[in-house]
Design a protein around this motif. Sequence first.
Motif, short mmCIF file in Angstrom:
data_model
loop_
_atom_site.label_atom_id
_atom_site.label_comp_id
_atom_site.label_asym_id
_atom_site.label_seq_id
_atom_site.Cartn_x
_atom_site.Cartn_y
_atom_site.Cartn_z
N LEU A 1 0.28 -1.91 0.09
CA LEU A 1 -0.09 -0.02 -0.21
C LEU A 1 1.31 0.57 0.00
N LEU A 2 1.96 0.94 0.70
CA LEU A 2 2.70 2.49 0.82
C LEU A 2 3.21 2.45 -0.77
N HIS A 3 3.61 2.13 -0.80
CA HIS A 3 4.12 1.75 -2.53
C HIS A 3 3.25 2.09 -4.06
N PHE A 4 1.94 1.51 -3.66
CA PHE A 4 1.10 2.09 -4.35
C PHE A 4 1.05 4.24 -4.20
N GLY A 5 0.99 4.41 -3.02
CA GLY A 5 0.31 5.31 -2.13
C GLY A 5 1.68 6.97 -2.99
N THR A 6 2.98 6.43 -3.28
CA THR A 6 4.15 6.81 -3.93
C THR A 6 3.06 6.59 -5.60
N LEU A 7 2.68 5.82 -6.22
CA LEU A 7 2.66 5.82 -7.29
C LEU A 7 1.97 6.86 -7.54
N ILE A 8 0.68 7.22 -6.71
CA ILE A 8 -0.72 7.91 -7.26
C ILE A 8 0.00 9.47 -6.86
N SER A 9 1.11 9.33 -5.93
CA SER A 9 2.15 10.64 -6.00
C SER A 9 2.22 11.22 -7.43
N ILE A 10 2.74 9.71 -8.17
CA ILE A 10 3.45 10.88 -9.03
C ILE A 10 2.42 10.90 -10.88
N MET A 11 1.35 10.07 -10.33
CA MET A 11 0.51 10.19 -10.94
C MET A 11 -0.56 11.48 -10.75
N ILE A 12 -0.38 11.92 -9.38
CA ILE A 12 -1.24 13.40 -9.38
C ILE A 12 -0.67 14.19 -10.07
N VAL A 13 1.28 13.88 -10.25
CA VAL A 13 1.64 15.51 -10.01
C VAL A 13 1.56 15.57 -12.25
N TYR A 14 2.08 13.90 -12.74
CA TYR A 14 1.92 14.50 -14.09
C TYR A 14 1.35 13.46 -14.92
N TRP A 15 0.11 14.15 -14.39
CA TRP A 15 -1.51 13.53 -14.75
C TRP A 15 -2.20 13.71 -15.79
N LYS A 16 -1.48 15.37 -16.07
CA LYS A 16 -2.36 15.63 -17.75
C LYS A 16 -1.04 14.73 -18.49
N ASP A 17 0.44 14.80 -18.55
CA ASP A 17 0.89 14.02 -19.63
C ASP A 17 0.45 12.71 -19.97
N ILE A 18 0.23 12.06 -18.69
CA ILE A 18 -0.15 10.78 -18.62
C ILE A 18 -1.36 10.25 -19.67
N VAL A 19 -1.93 11.42 -19.63
CA VAL A 19 -3.46 11.53 -20.03
C VAL A 19 -3.30 11.76 -21.82
N TYR A 20 -2.02 13.29 -21.88
CA TYR A 20 -1.65 13.09 -23.49
C TYR A 20 -1.75 12.25 -23.43
N ILE A 21 -0.30 10.92 -22.98
CA ILE A 21 -0.02 9.69 -23.39
C ILE A 21 -0.58 8.07 -23.79
N VAL A 22 -1.73 8.73 -23.17
CA VAL A 22 -3.06 7.97 -23.53
C VAL A 22 -3.98 8.29 -24.62
N SER A 23 -4.29 9.10 -24.61
CA SER A 23 -4.51 9.74 -25.98
C SER A 23 -4.50 10.34 -26.45
N ASP A 24 -2.94 10.43 -26.96
CA ASP A 24 -2.01 10.68 -28.11
C ASP A 24 -1.77 9.14 -29.10
#
Length: 279
Positions: free
Chosen positions: A49-72
Amino acid sequence: MSILNAIFLGFVQGVAEFLPISSSGHLAVLQNVFNLQTAEEGHMFFDVLLHFGTLISIMIVYWKDIVYIVSDTVGLVRSSHDTFPEQRAEHPGARMLLMLFFGTLPLFIILPFHDSLEQLYYKTGFIGAAFLLNGCLLYVSDRIVPGRGNERSMRIRDALLIGCAQAVATIPGISRSGSTITAGIATGQSRPFAMKYSLLMSIPAVLGANLLSLIKAIKAGVEWSNFPAYLIGMIVSIVVGYFSIILLQRLLKKGKFGNFAYYCWVVGLGSLIASFVVK
């Protein structure tokens, strides 16, 4: 597990996961020298759960990039059915996904050596030397003239070299973020992009490892009475992880990434001394 202990471990996870000081190296030295009990011992599910928590941190900071990567990438797949290929637009997001794929490949090379790497966690002297080397990498990183590379210009060779740095960082005492960001800058990437690529590249690597750990944790049994404390610790790791990423972005932008080198040298020297004193 007490709530205070869960908060403390969540804080440590959020800080050490992103700052270039090697969280695995710290935990290994503390276990070897002080017999410290960590989340993995008896609380494997909490560690996941702790490691999943830090993964969520990355996704929050870079959520726009992640969405763009998927949509593109979806846009590129759709454009493959166009009648006139020459009219297709450039797809840097899809190209970034390809670079992340190649950056992850070197991790598969070290899978056969997993058991040997596990043994290194019990060698305090070796970890101390790794800390010293990690400090040298960080010191050099600030003195490398960064390029202007990004997802539009990054080459497969660059992704593979950064991926090799991530594979080397499985050695305790070598920071994953420190080695991959330094490798990114050395291959001509801009500092902000080197950090973004480093953290986005960690998502498939950590997610895959955590899914395997989750299966083991469920088989070992979960102490559901501790779940409220686990959840609080996870939330702390998300919040602290988020601010750790923001701090790292600012330090990297100011060219102060190498300041962590002095800390790593102190810890490395201390670990080497401890390896001779503590038997």
